[in-house]
Design a protein around this motif. Structure first.
Motif, PDB file in Angstrom:
ATOM      1  N   VAL A 128      58.940   2.913  47.520  1.00 19.37           N
ATOM      2  CA  VAL A 128      58.437   3.065  48.889  1.00 19.37           C
ATOM      3  C   VAL A 128      57.098   3.790  48.892  1.00 19.37           C
ATOM      4  O   VAL A 128      56.150   3.386  49.584  1.00 19.37           O
ATOM      5  N   THR A 129      56.989   4.853  48.110  1.00 18.41           N
ATOM      6  CA  THR A 129      55.731   5.622  48.095  1.00 18.41           C
ATOM      7  C   THR A 129      54.588   4.810  47.488  1.00 18.41           C
ATOM      8  O   THR A 129      53.459   4.874  47.976  1.00 18.41           O
ATOM      9  N   ILE A 130      54.879   4.042  46.430  1.00 23.47           N
ATOM     10  CA  ILE A 130      53.833   3.197  45.831  1.00 23.47           C
ATOM     11  C   ILE A 130      53.357   2.154  46.835  1.00 23.47           C
ATOM     12  O   ILE A 130      52.152   1.922  46.994  1.00 23.47           O
ATOM     13  N   CYS A 131      54.298   1.543  47.520  1.00 25.48           N
ATOM     14  CA  CYS A 131      53.940   0.504  48.497  1.00 25.48           C
ATOM     15  C   CYS A 131      53.096   1.095  49.622  1.00 25.48           C
ATOM     16  O   CYS A 131      52.132   0.456  50.080  1.00 25.48           O
ATOM     17  N   PHE A 132      53.431   2.289  50.065  1.00 25.25           N
ATOM     18  CA  PHE A 132      52.663   2.928  51.130  1.00 25.25           C
ATOM     19  C   PHE A 132      51.212   3.145  50.697  1.00 25.25           C
ATOM     20  O   PHE A 132      50.273   2.854  51.444  1.00 25.25           O
ATOM     21  N   ALA A 133      51.013   3.622  49.464  1.00 27.51           N
ATOM     22  CA  ALA A 133      49.661   3.846  48.966  1.00 27.51           C
ATOM     23  C   ALA A 133      48.889   2.532  48.867  1.00 27.51           C
ATOM     24  O   ALA A 133      47.696   2.476  49.210  1.00 27.51           O
ATOM     25  N   GLN A 134      49.547   1.477  48.416  1.00 29.79           N
ATOM     26  CA  GLN A 134      48.866   0.193  48.291  1.00 29.79           C
ATOM     27  C   GLN A 134      48.526  -0.395  49.656  1.00 29.79           C
ATOM     28  O   GLN A 134      47.467  -1.012  49.834  1.00 29.79           O
ATOM     29  N   VAL A 135      49.417  -0.200  50.625  1.00 33.02           N
ATOM     30  CA  VAL A 135      49.130  -0.661  51.987  1.00 33.02           C
ATOM     31  C   VAL A 135      47.887   0.054  52.532  1.00 33.02           C
ATOM     32  O   VAL A 135      47.001  -0.573  53.127  1.00 33.02           O
ATOM     33  N   MET A 136      47.821   1.365  52.334  1.00 35.09           N
ATOM     34  CA  MET A 136      46.661   2.110  52.815  1.00 35.09           C
ATOM     35  C   MET A 136      45.382   1.651  52.126  1.00 35.09           C
ATOM     36  O   MET A 136      44.311   1.583  52.748  1.00 35.09           O
ATOM     37  N   ARG A 137      45.460   1.328  50.857  1.00 33.93           N
ATOM     38  CA  ARG A 137      44.278   0.844  50.139  1.00 33.93           C
ATOM     39  C   ARG A 137      43.829  -0.503  50.700  1.00 33.93           C
ATOM     40  O   ARG A 137      42.630  -0.753  50.885  1.00 33.93           O
ATOM     41  N   MET A 138      44.780  -1.378  51.008  1.00 28.00           N
ATOM     42  CA  MET A 138      44.437  -2.678  51.568  1.00 28.00           C
ATOM     43  C   MET A 138      43.838  -2.538  52.964  1.00 28.00           C
ATOM     44  O   MET A 138      42.913  -3.269  53.341  1.00 28.00           O
TER      45      MET A 138
END
Length: 351
Positions: A128-138
């Motif tokens: 979940v935390t990795i996905c959140f960071a990647q979403v913010m980067r996108m």
């Protein structure tokens, strides 16, 4: 805080404050400033990883949120919202207002993500935390109207210092170093105050045994969210410092490597110790520069990697705990040594 630890803290702060006086080289101060920013971020991660036992591989998201929020508010922006004919215009705000707002927004994001992420544990929480960071980067990469995407936000105003005769921009290497040192000291003291409070005892209890912590009445999810909010806010402060000192940011501020850097600093220094991220950060940040010019670049990273492996093999709990055990053996009980999870799990901490 124990008197001996207080003395060590004050001595370390004074020693770091004397660095620009004893070694005024601008390049060295620049390296120290960059290292200091990531030490602040590592202190924030240690609150979550070291004192609650929750591994967040997306912690850089809060770093980036703080950086972008502070930069955008300081620069001002206009945004066209769906359903509105006129764009929403936000005038440039004073840099300190922007900086504090970045901290607040990062903390708010931490609270919102905590409420979702702490419904799961273990590998699911990490994902979940990795996905959140990647979403913010996108978002930063593709919301070009707001973030300029890969073109980057530039000309970000520097933070200022108020003086009787007016204000000055904090742009010199020396003034930037002192600003980062001041924020690092504040972050350290905030985490220390939390750890030595009832909240800290509850966090340590759930780290040691979550099931037992629940059984004595500790509201596990509540304290995890509190830790996440504080951790995210401190990471946002580090991101804001990064934005206002580098003065240009792009979506790479959300790079996964930044999270890896924070984790290495915490693990090498000693997770769950207040001084661990500082010691690990100084080692991780300064060693490559100390080796520069003495050996080839490839050999530098080989030495660096071997040293990291050696620390993990011979000091698996980190440098600070190993040093504490050495002092304990030679001079008697180290302050704070021997405290067990039993004390942390005492019913009084459930209040």
């Amino acid at each position: 805080m124990h008197p001996l630890k207080t003395i060590l803290f004050l001595a370390s702060a004074v020693a770091l404050a004397l660095v620009p006086v004893l070694m005024p080289d601008p390049y060295l101060l620049s390296i120290m400033a960059s290292t200091g920013i990531f030490i602040i971020a590592a202190i924030s991660l240690n609150l979550l990883l070291g004192f609650t036992g929750q591994l967040s591989l997306g912690h850089v998201a809060f770093f980036g949120i703080g950086a972008y929020t502070s930069a955008l508010l300081a620069l001002g922006f206009d945004l066209t919202l769906p359903g509105f004919a006129e764009p929403w215009v936000v005038a440039p705000k004073p840099v300190w207002v922007a900086f504090v707002s970045g901290i607040a927004v990062a903390g708010l994001a931490g609270g919102l993500i905590g409420r979702v992420a702490f419904r799961v544990r273990g590998a699911y929480f990490v994902i979940v935390t990795i996905c959140f960071a990647q979403v913010m980067r996108m978002v930063a990469m593709n919301w070009i109207d707001l973030t300029e995407g890969p073109m980057a936000l530039n000309s970000i105003p520097a933070l200022t210092l108020w003086l009787p005769g007016g204000t000055i921009d904090i742009v010199t290497k020396k003034s930037t170093y002192y600003l980062i040192l001041a924020v690092a000291v504040i972050a350290y003291l905030v985490v220390a105050a939390m750890v030595h409070s009832r909240v800290g005892r509850a966090m340590i209890a759930l780290r040691e045994n979550e099931t037992l912590a629940r059984s004595v009445g500790i509201k596990v999810t509540h304290y995890l969210i509190v830790a996440t909010v504080a951790s995210a806010a401190i990471a946002g402060a580090a991101g804001g410092l990064y934005a206002h000192t580098v003065r240009i940011i792009d979506p790479d501020v959300f790079m996964f490597m930044f999270t890896v850097t924070m984790i290495i600093m915490v693990i090498i220094g000693g997770k769950g110790t207040l001084a661990g991220p500082v010691v690990g950060g100084l080692l991780f940040g300064l060693l490559p520069e100390l080796l520069r010019g003495t050996v080839a670049p490839e050999v530098q990273w080989i030495i660096y990697g071997l040293l990291m492996i050696a620390v993990l093999i011979f000091m698996p709990q980190g440098i600070v705990p190993a040093a504490g055990r050495t002092v304990h053996k030679r001079f008697g009980k180290w302050p704070g040594a021997g405290k067990s999870a039993k004390r942390a799990l005492a019913p009084r901490s459930a209040a």
